[in-house]
Design a protein around this motif. Sequence first.
Motif, PDB file in Angstrom:
ATOM      1  N   ASP A 193       0.851  -1.182   0.000  1.00  0.00           N
ATOM      2  CA  ASP A 193       0.000   0.000   0.000  1.00  0.00           C
ATOM      3  C   ASP A 193       0.891   1.237   0.000  1.00  0.00           C
ATOM      4  O   ASP A 193       1.677   1.447   0.924  1.00  0.00           O
ATOM      5  CB  ASP A 193      -0.890  -0.016   1.243  1.00  0.00           C
ATOM      6  CG  ASP A 193      -1.945   1.091   1.226  1.00  0.00           C
ATOM      7  OD1 ASP A 193      -1.680   2.162   0.659  1.00  0.00           O
ATOM      8  OD2 ASP A 193      -3.033   0.884   1.781  1.00  0.00           O
ATOM      9  N   VAL A 194       0.767   2.055  -1.063  1.00  0.00           N
ATOM     10  CA  VAL A 194       1.518   3.305  -1.130  1.00  0.00           C
ATOM     11  C   VAL A 194       0.583   4.392  -1.654  1.00  0.00           C
ATOM     12  O   VAL A 194      -0.093   4.215  -2.671  1.00  0.00           O
ATOM     13  CB  VAL A 194       2.784   3.161  -2.019  1.00  0.00           C
ATOM     14  CG1 VAL A 194       2.419   2.776  -3.443  1.00  0.00           C
ATOM     15  CG2 VAL A 194       3.620   4.425  -1.976  1.00  0.00           C
ATOM     16  N   ASN A 195       0.523   5.477  -0.918  1.00  0.00           N
ATOM     17  CA  ASN A 195      -0.344   6.609  -1.284  1.00  0.00           C
ATOM     18  C   ASN A 195      -1.791   6.181  -1.514  1.00  0.00           C
ATOM     19  O   ASN A 195      -2.474   6.678  -2.423  1.00  0.00           O
ATOM     20  CB  ASN A 195       0.196   7.309  -2.535  1.00  0.00           C
ATOM     21  CG  ASN A 195       1.552   7.940  -2.311  1.00  0.00           C
ATOM     22  OD1 ASN A 195       1.851   8.428  -1.215  1.00  0.00           O
ATOM     23  ND2 ASN A 195       2.402   7.913  -3.331  1.00  0.00           N
ATOM     24  N   GLY A 196      -2.254   5.222  -0.702  1.00  0.00           N
ATOM     25  CA  GLY A 196      -3.644   4.785  -0.807  1.00  0.00           C
ATOM     26  C   GLY A 196      -3.905   3.759  -1.877  1.00  0.00           C
ATOM     27  O   GLY A 196      -5.038   3.285  -2.012  1.00  0.00           O
ATOM     28  N   ASN A 197      -2.900   3.411  -2.668  1.00  0.00           N
ATOM     29  CA  ASN A 197      -3.054   2.380  -3.699  1.00  0.00           C
ATOM     30  C   ASN A 197      -2.592   1.041  -3.126  1.00  0.00           C
ATOM     31  O   ASN A 197      -1.408   0.860  -2.829  1.00  0.00           O
ATOM     32  CB  ASN A 197      -2.226   2.724  -4.940  1.00  0.00           C
ATOM     33  CG  ASN A 197      -2.710   3.993  -5.605  1.00  0.00           C
ATOM     34  OD1 ASN A 197      -3.904   4.204  -5.749  1.00  0.00           O
ATOM     35  ND2 ASN A 197      -1.776   4.848  -5.999  1.00  0.00           N
ATOM     36  N   ALA A 243       0.705  -6.521 -10.485  1.00  0.00           N
ATOM     37  CA  ALA A 243       2.001  -5.832 -10.509  1.00  0.00           C
ATOM     38  C   ALA A 243       1.842  -4.439 -11.091  1.00  0.00           C
ATOM     39  O   ALA A 243       2.560  -4.042 -12.001  1.00  0.00           O
ATOM     40  CB  ALA A 243       3.013  -6.648 -11.320  1.00  0.00           C
ATOM     41  N   GLU A 244       0.891  -3.703 -10.549  1.00  0.00           N
ATOM     42  CA  GLU A 244       0.684  -2.328 -10.992  1.00  0.00           C
ATOM     43  C   GLU A 244       1.681  -1.365 -10.346  1.00  0.00           C
ATOM     44  O   GLU A 244       2.182  -0.442 -10.980  1.00  0.00           O
ATOM     45  CB  GLU A 244      -0.753  -1.882 -10.665  1.00  0.00           C
ATOM     46  CG  GLU A 244      -1.829  -2.676 -11.385  1.00  0.00           C
ATOM     47  CD  GLU A 244      -1.744  -2.533 -12.886  1.00  0.00           C
ATOM     48  OE1 GLU A 244      -1.463  -1.410 -13.357  1.00  0.00           O
ATOM     49  OE2 GLU A 244      -1.942  -3.546 -13.586  1.00  0.00           O
ATOM     50  N   ASN A 245       1.969  -1.574  -9.071  1.00  0.00           N
ATOM     51  CA  ASN A 245       2.895  -0.715  -8.326  1.00  0.00           C
ATOM     52  C   ASN A 245       4.175  -1.502  -8.040  1.00  0.00           C
ATOM     53  O   ASN A 245       4.212  -2.342  -7.133  1.00  0.00           O
ATOM     54  CB  ASN A 245       2.262  -0.253  -7.006  1.00  0.00           C
ATOM     55  CG  ASN A 245       1.056   0.610  -7.216  1.00  0.00           C
ATOM     56  OD1 ASN A 245       1.079   1.535  -8.036  1.00  0.00           O
ATOM     57  ND2 ASN A 245      -0.029   0.321  -6.511  1.00  0.00           N
ATOM     58  N   VAL A 246       5.214  -1.241  -8.824  1.00  0.00           N
ATOM     59  CA  VAL A 246       6.442  -2.028  -8.660  1.00  0.00           C
ATOM     60  C   VAL A 246       7.668  -1.168  -8.339  1.00  0.00           C
ATOM     61  O   VAL A 246       8.736  -1.709  -8.050  1.00  0.00           O
ATOM     62  CB  VAL A 246       6.723  -2.898  -9.915  1.00  0.00           C
ATOM     63  CG1 VAL A 246       5.621  -3.926 -10.105  1.00  0.00           C
ATOM     64  CG2 VAL A 246       6.891  -2.029 -11.141  1.00  0.00           C
ATOM     65  N   ILE A 247       7.532   0.142  -8.395  1.00  0.00           N
ATOM     66  CA  ILE A 247       8.669   1.000  -8.084  1.00  0.00           C
ATOM     67  C   ILE A 247       8.158   2.393  -7.723  1.00  0.00           C
ATOM     68  O   ILE A 247       7.081   2.810  -8.177  1.00  0.00           O
ATOM     69  CB  ILE A 247       9.656   1.092  -9.272  1.00  0.00           C
ATOM     70  CG1 ILE A 247      10.987   1.711  -8.823  1.00  0.00           C
ATOM     71  CG2 ILE A 247       9.053   1.841 -10.453  1.00  0.00           C
ATOM     72  CD1 ILE A 247      12.106   1.544  -9.845  1.00  0.00           C
ATOM     73  N   GLY A 248       8.904   3.074  -6.881  1.00  0.00           N
ATOM     74  CA  GLY A 248       8.471   4.417  -6.532  1.00  0.00           C
ATOM     75  C   GLY A 248       9.443   5.109  -5.600  1.00  0.00           C
ATOM     76  O   GLY A 248      10.456   4.544  -5.182  1.00  0.00           O
ATOM     77  N   ILE A 249       9.140   6.358  -5.298  1.00  0.00           N
ATOM     78  CA  ILE A 249       9.921   7.191  -4.405  1.00  0.00           C
ATOM     79  C   ILE A 249       9.068   7.546  -3.189  1.00  0.00           C
ATOM     80  O   ILE A 249       7.892   7.901  -3.329  1.00  0.00           O
ATOM     81  CB  ILE A 249      10.378   8.492  -5.094  1.00  0.00           C
ATOM     82  CG1 ILE A 249      11.318   8.181  -6.260  1.00  0.00           C
ATOM     83  CG2 ILE A 249      11.056   9.433  -4.100  1.00  0.00           C
ATOM     84  CD1 ILE A 249      12.683   7.670  -5.846  1.00  0.00           C
ATOM     85  N   LEU A 250       9.650   7.439  -2.006  1.00  0.00           N
ATOM     86  CA  LEU A 250       9.000   7.893  -0.786  1.00  0.00           C
ATOM     87  C   LEU A 250       9.635   9.213  -0.374  1.00  0.00           C
ATOM     88  O   LEU A 250      10.832   9.263  -0.068  1.00  0.00           O
ATOM     89  CB  LEU A 250       9.181   6.874   0.341  1.00  0.00           C
ATOM     90  CG  LEU A 250       8.486   5.518   0.221  1.00  0.00           C
ATOM     91  CD1 LEU A 250       8.793   4.678   1.443  1.00  0.00           C
ATOM     92  CD2 LEU A 250       6.988   5.684   0.055  1.00  0.00           C
ATOM     93  N   ASN A 251       8.859  10.257  -0.377  1.00  0.00           N
ATOM     94  CA  ASN A 251       9.340  11.536   0.129  1.00  0.00           C
ATOM     95  C   ASN A 251       9.256  11.557   1.648  1.00  0.00           C
ATOM     96  O   ASN A 251       8.650  10.677   2.274  1.00  0.00           O
ATOM     97  CB  ASN A 251       8.515  12.678  -0.471  1.00  0.00           C
ATOM     98  CG  ASN A 251       8.696  12.787  -1.972  1.00  0.00           C
ATOM     99  OD1 ASN A 251       9.812  12.925  -2.465  1.00  0.00           O
ATOM    100  ND2 ASN A 251       7.592  12.711  -2.709  1.00  0.00           N
ATOM    101  N   ASP A 286       6.232  10.378   3.727  1.00  0.00           N
ATOM    102  CA  ASP A 286       5.470   9.356   3.015  1.00  0.00           C
ATOM    103  C   ASP A 286       5.668   8.013   3.700  1.00  0.00           C
ATOM    104  O   ASP A 286       6.636   7.818   4.452  1.00  0.00           O
ATOM    105  CB  ASP A 286       5.933   9.231   1.559  1.00  0.00           C
ATOM    106  CG  ASP A 286       5.466  10.377   0.692  1.00  0.00           C
ATOM    107  OD1 ASP A 286       4.593  11.141   1.146  1.00  0.00           O
ATOM    108  OD2 ASP A 286       5.985  10.517  -0.434  1.00  0.00           O
ATOM    109  N   GLU A 287       4.758   7.068   3.412  1.00  0.00           N
ATOM    110  CA  GLU A 287       4.867   5.733   4.002  1.00  0.00           C
ATOM    111  C   GLU A 287       4.596   4.659   2.953  1.00  0.00           C
ATOM    112  O   GLU A 287       3.737   4.833   2.079  1.00  0.00           O
ATOM    113  CB  GLU A 287       3.866   5.560   5.145  1.00  0.00           C
ATOM    114  CG  GLU A 287       4.152   6.424   6.353  1.00  0.00           C
ATOM    115  CD  GLU A 287       3.136   6.213   7.460  1.00  0.00           C
ATOM    116  OE1 GLU A 287       3.452   6.550   8.618  1.00  0.00           O
ATOM    117  OE2 GLU A 287       2.024   5.710   7.166  1.00  0.00           O
ATOM    118  N   LEU A 288       5.337   3.581   3.048  1.00  0.00           N
ATOM    119  CA  LEU A 288       5.068   2.370   2.280  1.00  0.00           C
ATOM    120  C   LEU A 288       4.654   1.311   3.292  1.00  0.00           C
ATOM    121  O   LEU A 288       5.410   0.999   4.219  1.00  0.00           O
ATOM    122  CB  LEU A 288       6.320   1.916   1.522  1.00  0.00           C
ATOM    123  CG  LEU A 288       6.216   0.584   0.767  1.00  0.00           C
ATOM    124  CD1 LEU A 288       5.258   0.710  -0.412  1.00  0.00           C
ATOM    125  CD2 LEU A 288       7.592   0.131   0.280  1.00  0.00           C
TER     126      LEU A 288
END
Length: 342
Positions: A214-218, A285-293, A296-298
Amino acid sequence: MGMISNMIAVVTRDTRLEGLKQRWGTSNQADFLLGAAVGHEVERRRKVRAKRGLAVSDQDIDAFAESAVALTDREAYEQEDTQYNQSLKQLFRELDLGIPVREVDRGFLANFDFGRCLAVVVIGQDGLVANAAKYVGDLPVIGVNPDPARYDGLLLPFQVREARAAVQRVLNQRARYQKITLAEVNTITGQRMLAFNDFFVGCRSHASARYTLDVNGNREAQSSSGVLISTGAGATGWMSSVFNMAAGVSRFVSGGDVQKLTLARDERKLMWAVREPFVSRHSSAENVIGILNDEDELVIGSQMPTQGVIFSDGVEDDFIEFNSGDIATFSVSQQQVRLAIG
């Protein structure tokens, strides 16, 4: 009762040769077994050639032996051990500043009380700085390179002969520092861990890891070989292998390339990536990479009944169990490393 004095901690680790001695008992036994390994390898290669009907000359045997010796690296082990111990002895002489000096082996970092320390000196490879920095809080860290000819020392800006002056600058509050961002994980069971380079979330064995991400509600259910969460310091390490793989696949399929993401060591950001995600009826596999500012929380929820783990900086022995029902939240840590650089 006497006053408890402040001190300087010196973080050390066993050399590869010392590791062999612990495994096999004595230096002579280690030498014998390394020598036996060379003999076995030479014989194995001779048999392979013989099965193919190829003659084996004395020159071939010499070449086999030379190659096998290079594999065991026995002479390099001994040279490394000698250099490290000489550097360690010199370091203790350099740190004769009238303040108690306490040696702390890497294996005891998690249990050592750094509360009375004025500074932490780390003598070893870059990885030892990463291992130590998570446990020292806001204390200044002085990285000392024991063997500049062997180690790059990206986190080891000082040679042994420079250690005394570097520590004095720290004690006199005249040192210059580089701040390094750490990653942090907190679980609903109350466990907390920091990472200098990266976190790995996955299965202890080679089985697929199952979890929700779960990242940014996704939020989605995933199955993969694990998730990496990297700091700027770790962006050129394990995380870079993800980009290497993606770039290789892209070049093979389309002839294009993939640009690597990078972060500075002091950036208040983290990078995360899913390793080898598998798509099925139960996983996507929609969310496979990202940046946490910063802030932010993962959030990852385990769906692994057993063998689920979270560990940091490649130290598999220091881990958090992460099995079904547990939830872990990853974020930029408020704690930063203060690495002395001048």
